[in-house]
Write a protein that holds these residues in place. Structure first.
Motif, short mmCIF file in Angstrom:
data_model
loop_
_atom_site.label_atom_id
_atom_site.label_comp_id
_atom_site.label_asym_id
_atom_site.label_seq_id
_atom_site.Cartn_x
_atom_site.Cartn_y
_atom_site.Cartn_z
N ALA A 77 41.87 23.43 22.19
CA ALA A 77 40.58 24.13 22.14
C ALA A 77 39.67 23.60 21.03
CB ALA A 77 40.76 25.65 22.00
N LEU A 78 39.79 22.31 20.75
CA LEU A 78 38.82 21.70 19.84
C LEU A 78 37.50 21.58 20.59
CD1 LEU A 78 41.07 18.83 18.44
CD2 LEU A 78 40.30 20.83 17.17
N MET A 79 36.38 21.79 19.87
CA MET A 79 35.09 21.69 20.54
C MET A 79 34.72 20.21 20.65
SD MET A 79 33.06 24.77 18.73
CE MET A 79 33.45 26.47 19.12
N PRO A 80 34.56 19.69 21.88
CA PRO A 80 34.37 18.25 22.04
C PRO A 80 33.07 17.75 21.42
CG PRO A 80 34.12 19.41 24.15
CD PRO A 80 34.65 20.40 23.16
N TRP A 81 32.11 18.64 21.19
CA TRP A 81 30.83 18.21 20.64
C TRP A 81 30.80 18.25 19.12
CZ3 TRP A 81 31.58 22.52 23.71
CH2 TRP A 81 31.58 23.75 23.04
N ARG A 82 31.87 18.75 18.51
CA ARG A 82 31.92 18.77 17.05
C ARG A 82 32.85 17.67 16.55
NH1 ARG A 82 31.61 23.96 13.65
NH2 ARG A 82 29.86 25.05 14.61
N ARG A 83 32.44 17.03 15.47
CA ARG A 83 33.34 16.07 14.85
C ARG A 83 34.54 16.82 14.29
NH1 ARG A 83 30.61 11.27 14.26
NH2 ARG A 83 28.38 11.44 14.69
N LEU A 90 35.40 25.34 11.38
CA LEU A 90 34.81 26.36 12.25
C LEU A 90 35.14 27.79 11.81
CD1 LEU A 90 33.28 26.92 14.93
CD2 LEU A 90 35.49 26.92 16.08
N TYR A 122 35.13 12.21 17.01
CA TYR A 122 35.10 13.32 17.95
C TYR A 122 36.51 13.53 18.49
CZ TYR A 122 30.03 13.24 17.84
OH TYR A 122 28.73 13.31 17.43
N ASP B 154 34.62 26.91 27.89
CA ASP B 154 36.08 27.00 27.98
C ASP B 154 36.56 28.36 27.47
OD1 ASP B 154 38.79 26.74 27.71
OD2 ASP B 154 38.73 24.86 26.60
N GLU B 156 39.35 29.34 26.51
CA GLU B 156 40.22 29.23 25.33
C GLU B 156 39.40 29.11 24.05
OE1 GLU B 156 43.34 26.27 25.69
OE2 GLU B 156 44.74 27.93 25.84
N ILE B 157 38.26 28.40 24.15
CA ILE B 157 37.40 28.29 22.97
C ILE B 157 36.81 29.66 22.64
CG2 ILE B 157 35.19 27.35 22.16
CD1 ILE B 157 35.93 24.71 23.37
N LEU B 160 39.42 31.70 21.03
CA LEU B 160 39.57 31.21 19.66
C LEU B 160 38.51 31.81 18.74
CD1 LEU B 160 40.95 29.09 17.72
CD2 LEU B 160 39.06 27.59 18.33
N MET B 164 38.82 34.41 15.53
CA MET B 164 38.27 34.15 14.20
C MET B 164 37.37 35.28 13.72
SD MET B 164 37.33 30.13 14.64
CE MET B 164 38.58 28.85 14.41
N TRP B 255 28.53 12.75 21.81
CA TRP B 255 29.97 12.98 21.92
C TRP B 255 30.49 12.72 23.32
CZ3 TRP B 255 31.25 16.93 25.31
CH2 TRP B 255 30.22 17.80 25.65
N VAL B 258 31.33 9.01 23.90
CA VAL B 258 32.63 8.71 23.32
C VAL B 258 33.72 9.07 24.31
CG1 VAL B 258 34.22 9.40 21.52
CG2 VAL B 258 31.82 9.07 20.98
N GLU B 259 33.57 10.26 24.90
CA GLU B 259 34.58 10.76 25.82
C GLU B 259 34.65 9.88 27.06
OE1 GLU B 259 36.01 15.24 26.63
OE2 GLU B 259 33.89 14.81 26.81
#
Lengths: 246, 262
Positions: A77-83, A90, A122, B154, B156-157, B160, B164, B255, B258-259
């Motif tokens: 669940a890492l945000m793909p748009w954040r480094r 976060l 990323y 997502d 799951e995000i 998350l 938090m 980003w 990159v993907e």
């Protein structure tokens, strides 16, 4: 000191009972695993703890503040748009800590998580194992008293998983985070836990509670006879639950 | 495991060659056909004649391009603002979304041919009706893209974020809004191609100046060469706007590049 305890916690979705009077507790600095067949409701317990699901019956009590859990979901669940660095901070940002201070808090930990050279990448540029380490660090830096890990190594290939478990055991031995791990991997549970709760099939009840008094480190060398014994017992208990015992 | 962000400029030029070739050869075939068949320029002017007319009438064309551009930009800015504002309101209030969404869908079923004269009738020959028509045409693809984009977050995000202790607003800013960006740009690219056409059509129905007026007048005086000259300009405008959104997308969604090259 007890960090967390669940007393007679039950959950039903509509007419379907999912959790049936769950009782469990986690001591300060203890590593506890919840082991159960797939779909047993293991993740439901975490959803109760993180407040995604309202508590229906029973009580949950934890030492200290109201929100004392840091949660690591199944996939990273890492945000793909954040480094990477911005993914790591976060949780701190959500707590209202300015970005600069948040980065300063994360900085000293980057090395031991093997992420020092990848802060400006990323997530898509990292391997599965590194992403998982980043997700774990994102969980740890929140500074909560209890870490909730939902099958953190489940999505990795077998080799990476073994590496990550060994690495994780080292980190845990150094830091002794109070940890609640959900898994269906018997070997993982035995390798990492102080104590293991075994859940039944849905509706989930606690059908066994097992102490794992094996000295650490346990990984990176052949498993002890005692570990084999516990694994065999757990496996048999689980297989009975799925109705596939021989 | 380091995967550097690839440089794309050279690659992009090479990829563009087939497209340029096919466009150029289409014009060449057209030119040859006109010359060989000896067809009257009142029926079908050759590309060279259209180009000549563009140069000869450059002052007229430029003077009429400016109002079209103004209508396009003003209309687009309006629809962008409204789409963004509304999408946020709709995301925070599902009930309002259910109540209003059918209205937006209906707004897209109205035939522009029928609506444009009415809007001109109500708002006169000035900029206002053009702005409104451009906004009406371009607003919906962007709104739908944003609303769908928020919903694509997502789960799951979101779990998350909740774990938090994030507020609804924090989750929106950190998770839902960025999740919607790829969708938004897809909608933006569709919208921008409608924008110029909508402005020209609105002028065609009633205006004092603009490319639509040039086309109308040229058609009435049997000058297909000037009609086509205006058409070329309108195409170029759309292409430039399309390229601008593509460039913006490249910057905002770095980003994803990159993907895409994993």
């Amino acid at each position: 000191m007890t960090a967390l305890s669940l007393n007679d916690v039950s959950v039903t979705f509509g007419d379907i009972p999912v959790l049936d009077r769950i009782n469990l507790h986690v001591e300060q600095g203890e590593f506890v695993s919840i082991l159960g067949p797939s779909g047993a409701g293991k993740s439901t317990i975490f959803r109760l703890l993180t407040g995604t699901l309202p508590l229906q019956t029973g009580t949950i009590s934890c030492a200290g503040r109201e929100n004392s859990f840091a949660f690591m979901p199944q996939r990273d669940a890492l945000m793909p748009w954040r480094r990477i660095i911005d993914n790591l901070t976060l949780g701190l940002e959500v707590q209202g800590i300015p970005r600069k201070d948040a980065r300063a808090q994360v900085g000293p930990l980057l090395g031991e998580f093997g992420l020092a050279d990848f802060t400006t990448h990323y997530p898509a540029q990292l391997s599965g194992g590194m992403r998982q380490r980043a997700a774990l660090l994102r969980t740890i830096v929140q500074g909560r008293s209890i870490q909730l890990l939902d099958e953190p190594f489940g999505a990795l290939d077998a080799l990476t998983r073994t590496q990550m478990q060994t690495w994780f055991e080292d980190r845990w031995r150094a830091a002794r985070w109070t940890t609640l791990l959900v898994t269906h991997d018997v070997r993982e549970a035995v390798a990492l836990s102080d104590r293991i709760y075994v859940l039944s099939r849905r509706p989930a009840r606690v059908i066994a509670e097992i102490n794992v008094p094996i000295p650490r480190p346990r990984l990176g060398r052949p498993p002890s006879a005692q570990a084999y014994e516990i694994e065999a017992y757990l496996l048999e208990t689980l297989l009975q639950q799925t109705g596939e015992t021989s | 495991m380091q995967r550097p962000v690839p440089r794309q400029t050279g690659e992009g030029l090479v990829r563009g060659i087939p497209a340029v070739l096919s466009v150029v050869s289409a014009f060449v075939i057209w030119e040859i056909y006109v010359r060989v068949s000896g067809i009257s320029p009142l029926m079908l002017p050759a590309p060279s004649r259209v180009l000549e007319q563009m140069v000869q009438n450059r002052v007229l064309l430029w003077d009429n391009t400016v109002p079209t551009l103004k209508a396009t930009f003003a209309g687009f800015a309006m629809s962008l603002t409204v789409a963004f504002g509304l999408s946020i309101i709709l995301d925070f209030m599902p009930r309002v979304r259910r109540a209003l969404f059918p209205i937006f869908v209906v707004s897209q079923t109205l035939p522009l041919v029928a609506i444009a004269p009415l809007v001109v009738l109500w708002f006169g020959f000035d900029l206002t009706p053009k702005v409104l028509l451009v906004a009406l045409v371009t607003f919906f693809p962007m709104l739908v893209a944003l609303v769908d984009g928020y919903a694509s977050t997502d789960p799951e995000i979101e779990d998350l974020m909740r774990s938090m202790g994030a507020t609804r607003g924090q989750t929106f800013r950190a998770a839902r809004f960025p999740s919607a960006m790829p969708y938004f740009f897809a909608g933006l690219r569709i919208s921008i191609t409608y924008a110029v056409v909508a402005a020209i059509f609105a002028e065609y129905v009633g205006a004092r100046a603009g490319l639509g007026i040039v086309i109308l007048n040229a058609k009435n005086s049997f000058r297909p060469d000037i009609v086509l000259a205006a058409v070329v300009i309108s195409s170029l405008l759309t292409l430039v706007l399309f390229a601008a959104t593509a460039l913006l997308q490249r910057t905002v969604l770095r980003w994803r590049d990159v993907e895409g090259h994993r």
